[in-house]
Design a protein around this motif. Sequence first.
Motif, PDB file in Angstrom:
ATOM      1  N   ARG A 217      64.938  50.952  62.261  1.00 32.94           N
ATOM      2  CA  ARG A 217      64.466  50.955  60.870  1.00 32.94           C
ATOM      3  C   ARG A 217      64.306  52.398  60.386  1.00 32.94           C
ATOM      4  NH1 ARG A 217      62.629  46.702  58.041  1.00 32.94           N
ATOM      5  NH2 ARG A 217      61.560  47.133  56.083  1.00 32.94           N
ATOM      6  N   ASP A 218      64.769  52.635  59.190  1.00 36.45           N
ATOM      7  CA  ASP A 218      64.684  53.943  58.540  1.00 36.45           C
ATOM      8  C   ASP A 218      63.210  54.357  58.419  1.00 36.45           C
ATOM      9  OD1 ASP A 218      64.846  56.120  56.778  1.00 36.45           O
ATOM     10  OD2 ASP A 218      66.351  55.162  55.505  1.00 36.45           O
ATOM     11  N   SER A 219      62.909  55.595  58.845  1.00 42.17           N
ATOM     12  CA  SER A 219      61.532  56.097  58.817  1.00 42.17           C
ATOM     13  C   SER A 219      61.149  56.745  57.500  1.00 42.17           C
ATOM     14  CB  SER A 219      61.328  57.123  59.940  1.00 42.17           C
ATOM     15  OG  SER A 219      61.756  56.617  61.171  1.00 42.17           O
ATOM     16  N   GLY A 220      62.116  56.978  56.609  1.00 39.46           N
ATOM     17  CA  GLY A 220      61.816  57.670  55.365  1.00 39.46           C
ATOM     18  C   GLY A 220      61.644  59.161  55.567  1.00 39.46           C
ATOM     19  N   MET A 221      61.463  59.864  54.473  1.00 40.80           N
ATOM     20  CA  MET A 221      61.280  61.309  54.517  1.00 40.80           C
ATOM     21  C   MET A 221      59.929  61.658  55.130  1.00 40.80           C
ATOM     22  SD  MET A 221      64.034  62.686  53.161  1.00 40.80           S
ATOM     23  CE  MET A 221      63.621  64.285  52.481  1.00 40.80           C
ATOM     24  N   ASP A 222      59.802  62.905  55.563  1.00 42.71           N
ATOM     25  CA  ASP A 222      58.558  63.367  56.174  1.00 42.71           C
ATOM     26  C   ASP A 222      57.386  63.141  55.218  1.00 42.71           C
ATOM     27  OD1 ASP A 222      56.866  64.599  58.016  1.00 42.71           O
ATOM     28  OD2 ASP A 222      57.152  66.579  57.109  1.00 42.71           O
ATOM     29  N   GLY A 223      56.334  62.465  55.724  1.00 38.95           N
ATOM     30  CA  GLY A 223      55.150  62.206  54.918  1.00 38.95           C
ATOM     31  C   GLY A 223      55.144  60.869  54.217  1.00 38.95           C
ATOM     32  N   TRP A 224      56.254  60.131  54.277  1.00 37.45           N
ATOM     33  CA  TRP A 224      56.288  58.823  53.639  1.00 37.45           C
ATOM     34  C   TRP A 224      55.511  57.811  54.471  1.00 37.45           C
ATOM     35  CZ3 TRP A 224      61.725  57.455  51.242  1.00 37.45           C
ATOM     36  CH2 TRP A 224      62.062  58.421  50.297  1.00 37.45           C
ATOM     37  N   GLU A 225      55.053  56.758  53.816  1.00 35.19           N
ATOM     38  CA  GLU A 225      54.295  55.707  54.492  1.00 35.19           C
ATOM     39  C   GLU A 225      55.099  55.080  55.634  1.00 35.19           C
ATOM     40  OE1 GLU A 225      52.124  51.443  53.409  1.00 35.19           O
ATOM     41  OE2 GLU A 225      52.817  52.777  51.801  1.00 35.19           O
ATOM     42  N   ALA A 226      56.411  54.975  55.439  1.00 35.43           N
ATOM     43  CA  ALA A 226      57.263  54.345  56.456  1.00 35.43           C
ATOM     44  C   ALA A 226      57.237  55.086  57.781  1.00 35.43           C
ATOM     45  CB  ALA A 226      58.700  54.239  55.943  1.00 35.43           C
ATOM     46  N   ASN A 227      56.842  56.357  57.772  1.00 41.03           N
ATOM     47  CA  ASN A 227      56.734  57.123  59.028  1.00 41.03           C
ATOM     48  C   ASN A 227      55.815  56.433  60.026  1.00 41.03           C
ATOM     49  OD1 ASN A 227      56.627  60.541  57.633  1.00 41.03           O
ATOM     50  ND2 ASN A 227      58.233  59.010  57.576  1.00 41.03           N
ATOM     51  N   HIS A 228      54.852  55.658  59.520  1.00 34.59           N
ATOM     52  CA  HIS A 228      53.803  55.100  60.376  1.00 34.59           C
ATOM     53  C   HIS A 228      54.110  53.693  60.877  1.00 34.59           C
ATOM     54  CE1 HIS A 228      51.503  58.583  59.195  1.00 34.59           C
ATOM     55  NE2 HIS A 228      51.654  58.276  57.918  1.00 34.59           N
ATOM     56  N   ARG A 229      55.199  53.119  60.407  1.00 37.90           N
ATOM     57  CA  ARG A 229      55.548  51.786  60.906  1.00 37.90           C
ATOM     58  C   ARG A 229      55.927  51.871  62.386  1.00 37.90           C
ATOM     59  NH1 ARG A 229      57.710  47.510  57.152  1.00 37.90           N
ATOM     60  NH2 ARG A 229      58.589  46.782  59.110  1.00 37.90           N
ATOM     61  N   PRO A 230      55.395  51.006  63.214  1.00 39.46           N
ATOM     62  CA  PRO A 230      55.715  51.096  64.643  1.00 39.46           C
ATOM     63  C   PRO A 230      57.172  50.826  64.955  1.00 39.46           C
ATOM     64  CG  PRO A 230      54.413  49.128  64.170  1.00 39.46           C
ATOM     65  CD  PRO A 230      54.392  49.969  62.936  1.00 39.46           C
ATOM     66  N   ASP A 231      57.875  50.109  64.049  1.00 34.26           N
ATOM     67  CA  ASP A 231      59.283  49.814  64.312  1.00 34.26           C
ATOM     68  C   ASP A 231      60.229  50.825  63.682  1.00 34.26           C
ATOM     69  OD1 ASP A 231      58.675  49.018  61.732  1.00 34.26           O
ATOM     70  OD2 ASP A 231      59.905  47.196  61.792  1.00 34.26           O
ATOM     71  N   SER A 232      59.694  51.872  63.049  1.00 38.91           N
ATOM     72  CA  SER A 232      60.546  52.918  62.499  1.00 38.91           C
ATOM     73  C   SER A 232      61.162  53.741  63.630  1.00 38.91           C
ATOM     74  CB  SER A 232      59.749  53.833  61.566  1.00 38.91           C
ATOM     75  OG  SER A 232      59.401  53.157  60.384  1.00 38.91           O
ATOM     76  N   PHE A 233      62.360  54.221  63.394  1.00 44.45           N
ATOM     77  CA  PHE A 233      63.090  54.980  64.410  1.00 44.45           C
ATOM     78  C   PHE A 233      62.261  56.142  64.953  1.00 44.45           C
ATOM     79  CE2 PHE A 233      66.754  58.136  65.130  1.00 44.45           C
ATOM     80  CZ  PHE A 233      66.989  57.691  66.423  1.00 44.45           C
ATOM     81  N   TRP A 234      61.544  56.808  64.069  1.00 39.76           N
ATOM     82  CA  TRP A 234      60.718  57.952  64.448  1.00 39.76           C
ATOM     83  C   TRP A 234      59.723  57.593  65.541  1.00 39.76           C
ATOM     84  CZ3 TRP A 234      60.214  62.927  64.512  1.00 39.76           C
ATOM     85  CH2 TRP A 234      58.963  63.557  64.487  1.00 39.76           C
ATOM     86  N   ASN A 235      59.288  56.336  65.592  1.00 39.42           N
ATOM     87  CA  ASN A 235      58.262  55.909  66.543  1.00 39.42           C
ATOM     88  C   ASN A 235      58.811  55.200  67.774  1.00 39.42           C
ATOM     89  OD1 ASN A 235      56.017  56.871  65.007  1.00 39.42           O
ATOM     90  ND2 ASN A 235      56.348  55.174  63.587  1.00 39.42           N
ATOM     91  N   VAL A 236      60.115  55.048  67.854  1.00 40.15           N
ATOM     92  CA  VAL A 236      60.723  54.441  69.038  1.00 40.15           C
ATOM     93  C   VAL A 236      60.666  55.451  70.184  1.00 40.15           C
ATOM     94  CG1 VAL A 236      62.885  53.577  70.019  1.00 40.15           C
ATOM     95  CG2 VAL A 236      62.245  52.972  67.676  1.00 40.15           C
ATOM     96  N   PRO A 237      60.231  55.059  71.380  1.00 43.84           N
ATOM     97  CA  PRO A 237      60.217  56.002  72.503  1.00 43.84           C
ATOM     98  C   PRO A 237      61.599  56.627  72.712  1.00 43.84           C
ATOM     99  CG  PRO A 237      59.022  54.010  73.083  1.00 43.84           C
ATOM    100  CD  PRO A 237      59.671  53.743  71.763  1.00 43.84           C
ATOM    101  N   VAL A 238      61.625  57.937  72.867  1.00 41.40           N
ATOM    102  CA  VAL A 238      62.898  58.647  72.994  1.00 41.40           C
ATOM    103  C   VAL A 238      63.716  58.101  74.152  1.00 41.40           C
ATOM    104  CG1 VAL A 238      63.941  60.881  73.544  1.00 41.40           C
ATOM    105  CG2 VAL A 238      62.110  60.745  71.848  1.00 41.40           C
ATOM    106  N   ASP A 239      63.077  57.850  75.297  1.00 45.30           N
ATOM    107  CA  ASP A 239      63.848  57.398  76.456  1.00 45.30           C
ATOM    108  C   ASP A 239      64.483  56.030  76.211  1.00 45.30           C
ATOM    109  OD1 ASP A 239      61.420  56.049  76.501  1.00 45.30           O
ATOM    110  OD2 ASP A 239      61.069  56.321  78.654  1.00 45.30           O
TER     111      ASP A 239
END
Length: 270
Positions: A90-112
Amino acid sequence: MTDRLTLMAVHAHPDDEVLGTGGVFARCAAEGIRTVLVTCTNGEQGDAPGGIKPGEPGHDPEAVRALRLAELRESAALLGIEHVELLGYRDSGMDGWEANHRPDSFWNVPVDQAAARLADLMRHYRPQVVVTYDENGNYGHPDHIQASRITLAATAATDIPDKLYYTAIPRESSREMFEQLRAQGQLDFEPPEDFGTPMDQITTYVDVAAYVQRKVKALEAHASQGDSVPFLRMPSDLQQLILGTETFVRHRNRVAAAPAQETDLFAGLR
């Protein structure tokens, strides 16, 4: 798949494949090199039709997803990309957007976790050359940073690519581009002074002038996204100037014959 030279580019969103690597994709395809695009997210935080932004009335992330993936397929066909692999995050949105905090956003997926999936693709396609973003995602976008992280991790885990590149925007020449856009009334923000990569750090300049019109058509394929509009409104001579060369920083190299300054991502490999 070891019978052909192979280029793999790892991008964050549908449409990211065009500006930094659209020319090398088209050029490699014309030269018979296998081309593989890995797109990490579905682009849900992009614009909805009519330029509706995330969080505004009428923005349906799932409809945006479907639209952007359809646009991606059209763009890839125009650029001659043989294989499109979707990681589907799932798209995390730009830095600072609410979507950054969704647990299923790419930004929050464990790197490994995400890197393991990319590593499987590397083992399948066995690319000699891989392209992604630098550690800051070129401009700080969370999904670009995450794409860089998983690419570095997958490269380390597989030890397959002979060369790994970061896309780069030359700092000095980008200032000229911004000045021309400002003069045409097409620049509605002030770029930071440190935008782009210093030209003395860029190792690779690839001439893709013959493929500029394909890049323009691929940008047009992503019609729902307003980010490409300034490039599409440019006169053809300015499009040729800005889109006709793609630049990279070589981050990993184990090809002894590759020169320090290159005009070919596959220098030393053919």
